[in-house]
Design a protein around this motif. Sequence first.
Motif, PDB file in Angstrom:
ATOM      1  N   GLY B  48       0.699  -1.196   0.155  1.00 23.55           N
ATOM      2  CA  GLY B  48      -0.034   0.056   0.248  1.00 23.55           C
ATOM      3  C   GLY B  48       0.931   1.243  -0.109  1.00 23.55           C
ATOM      4  O   GLY B  48       0.566   2.226  -0.769  1.00 23.55           O
ATOM      5  N   SER B  49       1.728   1.222   0.804  1.00 22.32           N
ATOM      6  CA  SER B  49       2.841   2.160   0.808  1.00 22.32           C
ATOM      7  C   SER B  49       3.394   2.754  -0.461  1.00 22.32           C
ATOM      8  O   SER B  49       3.709   3.591  -1.064  1.00 22.32           O
ATOM      9  CB  SER B  49       3.964   2.194   1.999  1.00 22.32           C
ATOM     10  N   LEU B  50       4.050   1.660  -1.214  1.00 25.81           N
ATOM     11  CA  LEU B  50       4.714   1.653  -2.351  1.00 25.81           C
ATOM     12  C   LEU B  50       3.697   2.279  -3.565  1.00 25.81           C
ATOM     13  O   LEU B  50       4.276   2.851  -4.032  1.00 25.81           O
ATOM     14  CB  LEU B  50       5.089   0.269  -2.985  1.00 25.81           C
ATOM     15  N   VAL B  51       2.501   1.766  -3.355  1.00 24.81           N
ATOM     16  CA  VAL B  51       1.629   2.279  -4.319  1.00 24.81           C
ATOM     17  C   VAL B  51       1.331   3.741  -4.201  1.00 24.81           C
ATOM     18  O   VAL B  51       1.208   4.314  -5.145  1.00 24.81           O
ATOM     19  CB  VAL B  51       0.097   1.518  -4.399  1.00 24.81           C
ATOM     20  N   LEU B  52       1.262   4.131  -2.652  1.00 28.60           N
ATOM     21  CA  LEU B  52       0.899   5.720  -2.566  1.00 28.60           C
ATOM     22  C   LEU B  52       2.379   6.277  -3.139  1.00 28.60           C
ATOM     23  O   LEU B  52       2.065   7.340  -3.990  1.00 28.60           O
ATOM     24  CB  LEU B  52       0.919   5.804  -1.376  1.00 28.60           C
ATOM     25  N   ALA B  53       3.345   5.805  -2.939  1.00 28.83           N
ATOM     26  CA  ALA B  53       4.622   6.645  -3.568  1.00 28.83           C
ATOM     27  C   ALA B  53       4.604   6.586  -4.871  1.00 28.83           C
ATOM     28  O   ALA B  53       4.815   7.647  -5.529  1.00 28.83           O
ATOM     29  CB  ALA B  53       5.846   5.861  -3.116  1.00 28.83           C
ATOM     30  N   SER B  54       4.172   5.496  -5.423  1.00 33.80           N
ATOM     31  CA  SER B  54       4.189   5.563  -7.038  1.00 33.80           C
ATOM     32  C   SER B  54       3.180   6.546  -7.482  1.00 33.80           C
ATOM     33  O   SER B  54       3.562   7.031  -8.582  1.00 33.80           O
ATOM     34  CB  SER B  54       3.848   4.021  -7.367  1.00 33.80           C
ATOM     35  N   MET B  55       1.998   6.760  -6.961  1.00 34.11           N
ATOM     36  CA  MET B  55       0.932   7.461  -7.313  1.00 34.11           C
ATOM     37  C   MET B  55       1.564   9.051  -7.308  1.00 34.11           C
ATOM     38  O   MET B  55       1.339   9.896  -8.108  1.00 34.11           O
ATOM     39  CB  MET B  55      -0.209   7.235  -6.842  1.00 34.11           C
ATOM     40  N   ILE B  56       2.119   9.330  -6.204  1.00 31.05           N
ATOM     41  CA  ILE B  56       2.682  10.672  -5.790  1.00 31.05           C
ATOM     42  C   ILE B  56       3.666  10.930  -6.942  1.00 31.05           C
ATOM     43  O   ILE B  56       3.573  12.087  -7.481  1.00 31.05           O
ATOM     44  CB  ILE B  56       3.055  10.832  -4.545  1.00 31.05           C
ATOM     45  N   PHE B  57       4.521   9.950  -7.039  1.00 30.47           N
ATOM     46  CA  PHE B  57       5.644   9.997  -8.026  1.00 30.47           C
ATOM     47  C   PHE B  57       5.113  10.587  -9.464  1.00 30.47           C
ATOM     48  O   PHE B  57       5.406  11.461 -10.092  1.00 30.47           O
ATOM     49  CB  PHE B  57       6.494   8.925  -8.245  1.00 30.47           C
ATOM     50  N   GLU B  64       1.936  13.636 -15.038  1.00 32.57           N
ATOM     51  CA  GLU B  64       0.720  13.101 -15.681  1.00 32.57           C
ATOM     52  C   GLU B  64      -0.142  12.484 -14.911  1.00 32.57           C
ATOM     53  O   GLU B  64       0.098  11.800 -14.075  1.00 32.57           O
ATOM     54  CB  GLU B  64       1.435  11.825 -16.717  1.00 32.57           C
ATOM     55  N   LEU B  65      -1.227  12.747 -15.152  1.00 28.76           N
ATOM     56  CA  LEU B  65      -2.543  12.002 -14.358  1.00 28.76           C
ATOM     57  C   LEU B  65      -2.690  10.535 -14.341  1.00 28.76           C
ATOM     58  O   LEU B  65      -2.736  10.088 -15.604  1.00 28.76           O
ATOM     59  CB  LEU B  65      -4.010  12.685 -14.599  1.00 28.76           C
ATOM     60  N   SER B  66      -2.330   9.844 -13.380  1.00 30.51           N
ATOM     61  CA  SER B  66      -2.498   8.381 -13.301  1.00 30.51           C
ATOM     62  C   SER B  66      -2.789   7.862 -12.128  1.00 30.51           C
ATOM     63  O   SER B  66      -2.049   7.912 -10.937  1.00 30.51           O
ATOM     64  CB  SER B  66      -0.666   7.944 -13.601  1.00 30.51           C
ATOM     65  N   LEU B  67      -3.866   7.158 -12.083  1.00 26.17           N
ATOM     66  CA  LEU B  67      -4.400   6.475 -11.072  1.00 26.17           C
ATOM     67  C   LEU B  67      -4.672   5.069 -11.093  1.00 26.17           C
ATOM     68  O   LEU B  67      -5.167   4.529 -10.074  1.00 26.17           O
ATOM     69  CB  LEU B  67      -5.734   7.259 -10.521  1.00 26.17           C
ATOM     70  N   GLN B  68      -3.795   4.564 -11.965  1.00 31.30           N
ATOM     71  CA  GLN B  68      -4.101   2.972 -12.047  1.00 31.30           C
ATOM     72  C   GLN B  68      -3.408   2.149 -11.065  1.00 31.30           C
ATOM     73  O   GLN B  68      -4.195   0.963 -10.540  1.00 31.30           O
ATOM     74  CB  GLN B  68      -2.928   2.597 -13.567  1.00 31.30           C
ATOM     75  N   GLN B  69      -2.355   2.714 -10.328  1.00 26.60           N
ATOM     76  CA  GLN B  69      -1.825   2.020  -9.231  1.00 26.60           C
ATOM     77  C   GLN B  69      -2.721   1.832  -8.253  1.00 26.60           C
ATOM     78  O   GLN B  69      -2.756   0.846  -7.463  1.00 26.60           O
ATOM     79  CB  GLN B  69      -0.636   2.910  -8.705  1.00 26.60           C
ATOM     80  N   LEU B  70      -3.835   2.571  -8.068  1.00 19.64           N
ATOM     81  CA  LEU B  70      -4.845   2.376  -7.065  1.00 19.64           C
ATOM     82  C   LEU B  70      -5.584   1.356  -7.156  1.00 19.64           C
ATOM     83  O   LEU B  70      -5.991   0.485  -6.167  1.00 19.64           O
ATOM     84  CB  LEU B  70      -5.777   3.722  -7.360  1.00 19.64           C
ATOM     85  N   LEU B  71      -5.895   0.708  -8.445  1.00 21.33           N
ATOM     86  CA  LEU B  71      -6.355  -0.609  -8.789  1.00 21.33           C
ATOM     87  C   LEU B  71      -5.423  -1.663  -8.086  1.00 21.33           C
ATOM     88  O   LEU B  71      -6.431  -2.551  -7.671  1.00 21.33           O
ATOM     89  CB  LEU B  71      -6.425  -0.627 -10.173  1.00 21.33           C
TER      90      LEU B  71
END
Lengths: 175, 117, 89
Positions: B48-57, B64-71
Amino acid sequence: MASWTHKLIPTPARSVMLFVVWLLLNNSVAPVHLLAATILALAIPLITASFRDKQTPFIQWRLAFWYLLKVLGDIVLANVQVIRIVLGPNRLLRPGFVMVPLELRGALPLSILACTVSLTPGTVSAEILPYQHDPDEDVGERFLLIHVLDLSDEAALIQEIKQRYEQPLQEMFGC
Amino acid sequence: MSGIEWLIAVLVLLGAIFVLLGSVALVKLPDFYTRLHGPTKATTLGLGSLVLASMIFFNFVQNELSLQQLLIALFLFITAPVTAYMLIKAGMHQKVAALEVTKNQHLMQVSGKKPAP
Amino acid sequence: MLTQIVLVAMLLIGLSLLLNLWSLLRGSSMPDRLLALDTMYINSIALLLCYGIYGASNLHFEAALLIAMLGFVSTVAVCKFMSRGDIIE
């Protein structure tokens, strides 16, 4: 809600979720993806209608949101405790099984409770007893069997699970 | 390095440490039932923490708007407890021995048996 | 600087993959091995996410999602086989 909208969209929440997930999967809001998402969100619930169990009729979304936030907070905070247990010496471990009596009814609330218990550290849910073959069958009092990593006070643990997770779920689903 | 990059760095490191701790638990703890606790919680939180980091990055550094990682996070937070539940059921059915100090071991027998058809 | 930190994180995740492999090979029982395999799936997703940040590319997410789905389905199928002797009843 008029009856034809109910027929067209039997499960509004699921349709919204399908719509959002399709857009996330494509990572874009281009018109063609919006169109595809709308078609899928309408078609999939209709096609799969005959496979589903009866949906819980009524969810209080505001309470559900607070419950989600609380569970996320619990996951983060209480993981520290598991780390302490994992890094400490093995001979201090006091694992154990506990039966938690349940007042909650219904397949969806029970599975949410079991998943919450599994995700919050220190406990993993193992089984709901007794086994229910038919969702309408009355099986009497039911129990949730859980495995606890650090069992010091059984009664306090049962009390905490009932107060912290079961009662909000009961309010949320009105059962 | 800007503030947002520090935030990403902290989240990535925290995630990696949690993932590592889950695996350490898998090696170190003494029996199957206690081992199950590591991967279901620490590893899921780490991811979960890695996904958050990747989304912020991707949203703030790459712009670039990218919310895929949320999935991925959503999917894992739903499936992790289900996997744990299936695993512990399989373990109890196969009568995997629990640690001797485990309290209430008789409850395992109640559950392991197959329901009547 | 961020690149180095992501590299360190990838090192840690690689180490945890090795630990998983060790417990997969040691495995005192079948559910134990399955648990190690499932953790390996999740850790490889973590590795892919880190690699995405490292290379600043969005290409790996579909792969990560596929690993997540296949990992979940296969673990549940094997569990079902072990606890019932049958996958679809």
